[in-house]
Enzyme design. Sequence first.
Site, PDB file in Angstrom:
ATOM      1  N   ASP A  30       0.910  -1.138   0.002  1.00  0.00           N
ATOM      2  CA  ASP A  30      -0.427  -0.046   0.137  1.00  0.00           C
ATOM      3  C   ASP A  30       0.900   1.286  -0.167  1.00  0.00           C
ATOM      4  O   ASP A  30       1.962   0.647   0.519  1.00  0.00           O
ATOM      5  CB  ASP A  30      -1.260  -0.028   1.366  1.00  0.00           C
ATOM      6  CG  ASP A  30      -1.973   1.048   1.203  1.00  0.00           C
ATOM      7  OD1 ASP A  30      -3.039   0.016   1.179  1.00  0.00           O
ATOM      8  OD2 ASP A  30      -2.210   2.251   0.498  1.00  0.00           O
ATOM      9  N   PHE A 152     -16.293 -12.299  -4.409  1.00  0.00           N
ATOM     10  CA  PHE A 152     -18.257 -12.047  -3.758  1.00  0.00           C
ATOM     11  C   PHE A 152     -17.809 -12.038  -1.923  1.00  0.00           C
ATOM     12  O   PHE A 152     -18.349 -13.083  -1.526  1.00  0.00           O
ATOM     13  CB  PHE A 152     -18.057 -13.271  -4.220  1.00  0.00           C
ATOM     14  CG  PHE A 152     -18.685 -13.609  -6.032  1.00  0.00           C
ATOM     15  CD1 PHE A 152     -18.775 -12.631  -6.637  1.00  0.00           C
ATOM     16  CD2 PHE A 152     -17.274 -14.428  -6.455  1.00  0.00           C
ATOM     17  CE1 PHE A 152     -19.540 -12.328  -7.895  1.00  0.00           C
ATOM     18  CE2 PHE A 152     -17.057 -14.072  -7.634  1.00  0.00           C
ATOM     19  CZ  PHE A 152     -18.343 -13.751  -8.603  1.00  0.00           C
ATOM     20  N   CYS A 263     -20.593  -2.066  -2.041  1.00  0.00           N
ATOM     21  CA  CYS A 263     -20.454  -2.818  -3.235  1.00  0.00           C
ATOM     22  C   CYS A 263     -22.014  -2.336  -4.164  1.00  0.00           C
ATOM     23  O   CYS A 263     -22.075  -2.121  -5.553  1.00  0.00           O
ATOM     24  CB  CYS A 263     -20.673  -3.811  -3.318  1.00  0.00           C
ATOM     25  SG  CYS A 263     -18.569  -4.516  -2.620  1.00  0.00           S
TER      26      CYS A 263
END
Length: 451
Positions: A30, A152, A263
């Site tokens: 990151d 998912f 999402c």
Amino acid sequence: MRIAMIGTGYVGLVSGACFSEFGVNVVCVDKDAGKIDRLNRGEIPIYEPGLDDLVAKNVKAGRLSFSLDLAGSVADADAVFIAVGTPSRRGDGHADLSYVYAAAEEIARGINDYTVIVTKSTVPVGTGREVARIVRKTRPDVEFGVASNPEFLREGSAIGDFLRPDRVVIGTDSDRARAVMRALYRPLYLIETPIVMTSLETAELIKYAANTFLATKITFINEIADLCEKVGADVHDVAKGIGLDGRIGKKFLHPGPGYGGSCFPKDTLALVRTAQDYGSPLRIVETVVDINTKRKQSMADRIVEACGGDVDGKTIAVLGVTFKPNTDDMRDSPSLDIVPALQEKGAVIRAFDPAGRHEAEKLLPGVTWCGDAYETLEGASAVALLTEWNEFRVLDLKRVRELMKTPVMVDLRNVYNPDDMEMAGFAYTCVGRPSRFRINNRELREKVLES
């Protein structure tokens, strides 16, 4: 095997930790030095049940590490996963892919031997091809493959979703890349997890289609709930009656104040924009987006109505502000529409959330934050239950009544049973179910109006 995970947000950190649990050597990268420093100290920057233990276990085993050095992390990796943010682009609703493309270019500069570059972020159709073009332009000398491997993960149960998924979707046109991805997911092959191998474009569309379909189910049952209120039916029984049909299924048929989170809002909007760009508009999805936006905005009106039509100067206790339980995620939470709307009408808001306060304080100014549910209820003219945390399911209703100025509950998650609330002496409003006590108990109704 060795992989690099670019991005230590929700998807990147959970995916990296779970891959390390498979026995893969993972370095999570990151640009945020503060975040990497916290992770190296063993501090988890997001709330996800079980993640702290999983990270600690694999760091101790030497399989999981954190770094600011992207070039050094990708140099010897078999695969590099791009798990950076793809927020809705301000102004038009398209997914902002600037972080994805910047990562692709930086990865290209750092890789040496054959590497599979995998988009884990949710991205529109065509993104994988553009990633390949960027890498090829930046490093025409290097061998690489490109794959799409959409996530998912459900917030609150993400580790189980990764380690025991319904399916894994891998999109690539390269046999060599396909072999690398199969090797990474070998532990799931051993437990016979369905692996869907397809093209880049198909994998990218599967992710959007899945989230949009679930958002549509939520919106459908919310509209049915509204109809149930008009005709005197019970939406829970309706949901059960249709959910037992194997063609429909029982999941995501829970009425409430509308979907939120990281999402569904951005993915439905991004798919709408993509479809419009290709001249194949998705009218159903356009309607879902519109209905959900209006639903969240209308929920404050339910609370006002339950308070006799006026909340000016009244204290409203709000239980739960995150978009769902077991997360600290405030993105597109219904509370971000409901709380300000109540404040505009003059309500004084006291609130409590088991995990969301840190983020919510930045987004909901003027709210008095409390240490637990019962502190929140002191002197309240009404309580609005916005997020179904488990601890809100077992409130001591006698104590709740004693603490409140008037026993009015607006349960937007249908946590309680209307008959039980009638017996407990509450003016109770829920979603899509008959609430006889709220209508018939004139004495309490008059008390509410007087307060």
